[in-house]
Write a protein that holds these residues in place. Sequence first.
Motif, PDB file in Angstrom:
ATOM      1  N   SER A 145      -3.398   4.298   6.754  1.00  0.00           N
ATOM      2  CA  SER A 145      -4.500   4.283   5.801  1.00  0.00           C
ATOM      3  C   SER A 145      -5.821   4.504   6.532  1.00  0.00           C
ATOM      4  O   SER A 145      -6.218   3.702   7.382  1.00  0.00           O
TER       5      SER A 145
ATOM      6  N   LYS B  18      -8.674   4.229   5.219  1.00  0.00           N
ATOM      7  CA  LYS B  18      -9.541   3.133   4.773  1.00  0.00           C
ATOM      8  C   LYS B  18      -9.357   1.913   5.666  1.00  0.00           C
ATOM      9  O   LYS B  18     -10.338   1.339   6.149  1.00  0.00           O
ATOM     10  N   ARG B  19      -8.099   1.520   5.899  1.00  0.00           N
ATOM     11  CA  ARG B  19      -7.852   0.329   6.722  1.00  0.00           C
ATOM     12  C   ARG B  19      -8.300   0.538   8.159  1.00  0.00           C
ATOM     13  O   ARG B  19      -8.876  -0.358   8.770  1.00  0.00           O
TER      14      ARG B  19
ATOM     15  N   ASP C 199     -10.445   6.403   1.254  1.00  0.00           N
ATOM     16  CA  ASP C 199      -9.215   6.166   0.499  1.00  0.00           C
ATOM     17  C   ASP C 199      -9.012   7.255  -0.550  1.00  0.00           C
ATOM     18  O   ASP C 199      -7.913   7.806  -0.686  1.00  0.00           O
TER      19      ASP C 199
ATOM     20  N   GLN D 214      -8.147  10.554   1.172  1.00  0.00           N
ATOM     21  CA  GLN D 214      -6.765  10.570   1.645  1.00  0.00           C
ATOM     22  C   GLN D 214      -5.787  10.756   0.485  1.00  0.00           C
ATOM     23  O   GLN D 214      -4.814  11.485   0.599  1.00  0.00           O
ATOM     24  N   ARG D 215      -6.058  10.118  -0.651  1.00  0.00           N
ATOM     25  CA  ARG D 215      -5.180  10.292  -1.811  1.00  0.00           C
ATOM     26  C   ARG D 215      -5.217  11.739  -2.302  1.00  0.00           C
ATOM     27  O   ARG D 215      -4.185  12.297  -2.680  1.00  0.00           O
TER      28      ARG D 215
END
Length: 139
Positions: free
Chosen positions: A14, A16-17, A41, A44-45
Amino acid sequence: MSGATSGRRTPAASLKRVFLRAASGLPGDDPRVPVVAEALDLLQRGFDAHYAADAADDERVLVGDDEYARAVETIARLDEPRFVAVASRMIRDGAGRIASGGRVDLEMWTPHLAGLLDIISGEGQEVSEERIRAAGGGA
């Protein structure tokens, strides 16, 4: 640290993470961090909808385009064109890598993530890349 698995053309980690982990080591709470993380996020989606597996069907293309638009809209709320420029390069460079038959892994996107982090931290690209690599090691 690739973050890619067999059959995937995009990072399993991820973004985001990884970004939030890297930013957690910065002094203070910068309100831009969660906005950038949310935009990553969404980006990436969108990227996964377009490129995670084989050729995307019409529905996946629409989903991907919608997520890209939401990512740009989210990061544009910060009213700092540098963020939008880095996100645009992430999409362009990732799409180019996929088009040439490659995969996009966390290592390929590390300079971009570091660029976003550097805008916030002002620590420089090299230090920001070290933070991203350390944060991505556990991804």
